[in-house]
Design an enzyme around this catalytic site. Structure first.
Site, PDB file in Angstrom:
ATOM      1  CB  VAL A  13      -0.947   0.000   1.226  1.00 62.33           C
ATOM      2  CG1 VAL A  13      -1.635   1.353   1.387  1.00 62.33           C
ATOM      3  CG2 VAL A  13      -1.999  -1.080   1.058  1.00 62.33           C
ATOM      4  CB  CYS A 271      -6.868  -7.645   2.577  1.00 59.84           C
ATOM      5  SG  CYS A 271      -5.470  -6.520   2.460  1.00 59.84           S
TER       6      CYS A 271
HETATM    7  P1  NAD Z   1       3.138  -4.885   3.849  1.00 61.33           P
HETATM    8  O1  NAD Z   1       3.460  -5.950   4.816  1.00 61.33           O
HETATM    9  O2  NAD Z   1       3.394  -5.104   2.383  1.00 61.33           O
HETATM   10  O3  NAD Z   1       3.913  -3.532   4.238  1.00 61.33           O
HETATM   11  C1  NAD Z   1       3.919  -2.997   5.537  1.00 61.33           C
HETATM   12  C2  NAD Z   1       5.293  -2.367   5.782  1.00 61.33           C
HETATM   13  O4  NAD Z   1       5.250  -1.670   7.020  1.00 61.33           O
HETATM   14  C3  NAD Z   1       6.427  -3.392   5.907  1.00 61.33           C
HETATM   15  O5  NAD Z   1       7.419  -3.107   4.926  1.00 61.33           O
HETATM   16  C4  NAD Z   1       6.945  -3.214   7.344  1.00 61.33           C
HETATM   17  O6  NAD Z   1       8.348  -3.368   7.442  1.00 61.33           O
HETATM   18  C5  NAD Z   1       6.540  -1.782   7.634  1.00 61.33           C
HETATM   19  N1  NAD Z   1       6.421  -1.469   9.054  1.00 61.33           N
HETATM   20  C6  NAD Z   1       5.692  -2.108  10.010  1.00 61.33           C
HETATM   21  N2  NAD Z   1       5.786  -1.475  11.182  1.00 61.33           N
HETATM   22  C7  NAD Z   1       6.619  -0.414  10.992  1.00 61.33           C
HETATM   23  C8  NAD Z   1       7.103   0.620  11.833  1.00 61.33           C
HETATM   24  N3  NAD Z   1       6.719   0.711  13.109  1.00 61.33           N
HETATM   25  N4  NAD Z   1       7.949   1.531  11.311  1.00 61.33           N
HETATM   26  C9  NAD Z   1       8.325   1.458  10.016  1.00 61.33           C
HETATM   27  N5  NAD Z   1       7.875   0.530   9.157  1.00 61.33           N
HETATM   28  C10 NAD Z   1       7.029  -0.411   9.645  1.00 61.33           C
HETATM   29  O7  NAD Z   1       1.602  -4.532   4.084  1.00 61.33           O
HETATM   30  P2  NAD Z   1       0.556  -3.955   3.000  1.00 61.33           P
HETATM   31  O8  NAD Z   1       0.029  -5.043   2.134  1.00 61.33           O
HETATM   32  O9  NAD Z   1       1.126  -2.726   2.377  1.00 61.33           O
HETATM   33  O10 NAD Z   1      -0.645  -3.538   3.969  1.00 61.33           O
HETATM   34  C11 NAD Z   1      -0.543  -2.448   4.846  1.00 61.33           C
HETATM   35  C12 NAD Z   1      -1.920  -2.162   5.408  1.00 61.33           C
HETATM   36  O11 NAD Z   1      -2.804  -1.787   4.351  1.00 61.33           O
HETATM   37  C13 NAD Z   1      -2.562  -3.351   6.107  1.00 61.33           C
HETATM   38  O12 NAD Z   1      -3.328  -2.893   7.186  1.00 61.33           O
HETATM   39  C14 NAD Z   1      -3.488  -3.907   5.029  1.00 61.33           C
HETATM   40  O13 NAD Z   1      -4.589  -4.596   5.578  1.00 61.33           O
HETATM   41  C15 NAD Z   1      -3.931  -2.661   4.328  1.00 61.33           C
HETATM   42  N6  NAD Z   1      -4.327  -2.817   2.925  1.00 61.33           N
HETATM   43  C16 NAD Z   1      -3.632  -3.665   2.105  1.00 61.33           C
HETATM   44  C17 NAD Z   1      -4.005  -3.779   0.775  1.00 61.33           C
HETATM   45  C18 NAD Z   1      -3.262  -4.715  -0.162  1.00 61.33           C
HETATM   46  O14 NAD Z   1      -3.744  -4.908  -1.260  1.00 61.33           O
HETATM   47  N7  NAD Z   1      -2.124  -5.261   0.214  1.00 61.33           N
HETATM   48  C19 NAD Z   1      -5.078  -3.027   0.261  1.00 61.33           C
HETATM   49  C20 NAD Z   1      -5.729  -2.166   1.110  1.00 61.33           C
HETATM   50  C21 NAD Z   1      -5.344  -2.066   2.444  1.00 61.33           C
END
Ligand code: NAD
Length: 454
Positions: A13, A271
């Site tokens: 995201v 998700c």
């Molecule tokens: P992801 O795991 O790909 O990325 C999350 C990133 O956050 C990781 O790189 C991690 O290292 C970093 N992170 C975590 N805690 C941290 C901190 N305290 N400081 C710095 N960096 C930190 O996750 P994603 O797929 O991007 O999803 C993120 C959020 O968005 C989730 O809540 C998910 O449900 C939501 N979301 C995801 C999608 C999707 O299609 N993947 C779509 C809509 C919403």
């Protein structure tokens, strides 16, 4: 000085959404920060194939904005300190241990991000929840900020609705942008950024709790449609109906619509499962066990869908898979992404391996390391990866199409039928293969939701 944005979390995201924002608003200075150095290094290179995420069209925009309006860094504190607005896009998985394990969202990353913001933020700042979180999480953030910072911090909820595989298109032209909050000026400030590329009428403004709950609800409704159509696919197979014809007929009703009516091996991705589990947990928490039961059944049907496909494969292959070679076509949870998180392929492959099958796995985008990791507890000698797709059919008993990547629709059926052991089976869990073409070369085809011939 230009308006400064910090985005915490450089994942599926944070990366794409900030790349598109930077491209649409060159006046902004956007720093995406993450403590995962490897991920940040990958975002900081210009070689498309080395980007941490594959999404069609993403590499070109990334190249355009990197180092101009968009920067990636591991210096979380510095860029929080400098920011006018901080987005939180950290991962929110399902809790594994303790109270609510297996259902509730694990908010460790959210809390950590909030505490870091509280410690380093300077001056009036808008904090935007973009991760998917339980309704009323903004309450938690408010308490953390109140106790740990004397700065003026406004919280907004701005959930992301993009779908992987079409993220760039979804971000450039979203159906809606949802902004929830209780401070009108903060809402206007965020809406003002989106207005650079999103028409005003698509920017919806709500209270905080509606925005937080709308995201979980949207994913639950999408997943529920997939489970619903998968139950009807099984009925089609037993009754002689065809799922595509049924879907066409019901989708023509404008109250139902055509989207998300394709049968398949069950939903995957990071998700849907976790968000429904979260909804189940919240329903229990708010004293609504019947609501929890209703949403839990969407997951039950998803598990059942995957299991029924494995069972069917075993039955067609004379009730034993011991030593049989099966080609797996596609491992990502959908085409046009490299993401295998919660992919039905993981579960189906594990079950086939349990039955003694030898798998030759192919996917155009998923890495061999990620697949190995997903199947880690299995004997590595039972799994091979063949980049030369056609040769993987040599001596194979069956092939299972799990992800509808376009290359699988145009295989050399004549040649591969000569490679496979007879009777050779194709299991099409996405209903995309051409029956006449396969049958012409003596291949047996099972297609999901296709009744009357099995
Ligand atoms: P992801 O795991 O790909 O990325 C999350 C990133 O956050 C990781 O790189 C991690 O290292 C970093 N992170 C975590 N805690 C941290 C901190 N305290 N400081 C710095 N960096 C930190 O996750 P994603 O797929 O991007 O999803 C993120 C959020 O968005 C989730 O809540 C998910 O449900 C939501 N979301 C995801 C999608 C999707 O299609 N993947 C779509 C809509 C919403």
């Amino acid at each position: 000085m230009s308006y400064r944005i910090c985005c915490i979390g450089a994942g599926y995201v944070g990366g794409p959404s900030m790349i598109v924002m930077a491209d649409s608003c060159p006046g902004l200075q956007i720093h995406v920060v993450d403590h995962d150095k490897q991920r940040i290094d990958s975002w900081n290179n210009l070689i498309a194939k080395d980007l941490p995420i594959y999404e069609p069209g993403l590499d070109e925009i990334h190249k355009r904005v990197l180092g101009k309006s968009l920067f990636f860094s591991t210096d979380v504190e510095l860029y929080i300190k400098n920011a006018d607005m901080v987005f939180i896009t950290v991962n929110t998985p399902t809790k594994i241990n303790g109270h609510g394990a297996g259902e509730a969202a694990d908010l460790t990353n959210i809390e950590l991000a909030a505490r870091t913001i509280a410690e380093f933020v300077k001056g009036t700042t808008i904090v935007v929840e973009r991760s998917t979180i339980p309704v009323r999480t903004a309450d938690v953030l408010k308490r953390i900020f109140r106790k740990n910072s004397s700065e003026n911090i406004h919280i907004l909820s701005n959930p992301e609705f993009m779908a992987q595989g079409s993220a760039v298109q979804d971000l450039i032209s979203p159906d809606r942008v949802l902004i929830g909050g209780d401070d009108q000026r903060a809402i206007d400030e965020l809406a003002g950024i989106y207005q650079h590329w999103v028409p005003s009428e698509r920017i919806l403004r709500t209270n905080l709790w509606s925005a937080e709950l709308a995201k979980l609800t949207a994913n639950a409704f999408l997943a529920q449609r997939i489970s619903s159509v998968n139950t009807i696919a099984a009925l089609c197979e037993s009754s002689g109906a065809h799922i595509d014809e049924v879907a066409q007929a019901i989708g023509a009703d404008r109250r139902i619509g055509h989207h998300f009516l394709r049968a398949g091996p069950g939903f995957g991705g990071s998700c849907f499962r976790k968000d429904i589990l979260n909804l189940v947990y919240l329903s229990h928490y708010f004293g609504l066990p019947d609501v929890a039961y209703y949403w839990r059944s969407v997951l039950t049907i998803n598990d059942w869908t995957r299991a029924r496909i494995t069972e069917l494969i075993i039955n067609k292959l004379f009730s034993t898979l011991q030593g049989k070679k099966i080609v797996i076509l596609g491992f990502t949870f959908k085409p046009h992404t490299n993401d295998i998180r919660e992919s039905p392929a993981i579960y189906i492959c594990q079950d086939l391996l349990d039955e003694g099958a030898m798998l030759s796995i192919h996917d155009p985008m998923a890495t061999i390391e990620s697949i190995h990791q997903a199947l880690s507890w299995q004997s590595p000698s039972s799994v091979t990866f063949n980049q030369d797709l056609m040769s993987s059919f040599r001596e194979a008993d069956a092939a299972v199409l799990l992800t509808e990547w376009p290359i699988y629709l145009k295989l050399d059926w004549k040649l591969l039928s000569s490679y496979m052991r007879s009777p050779a089976w194709f299991f099409d869990t996405r209903n995309v293969l051409n029956r006449a073409e396969l049958e012409n070369y003596g291949l047996n085809l099972w297609s999901i939701g296709f009744g009357g011939i099995h």
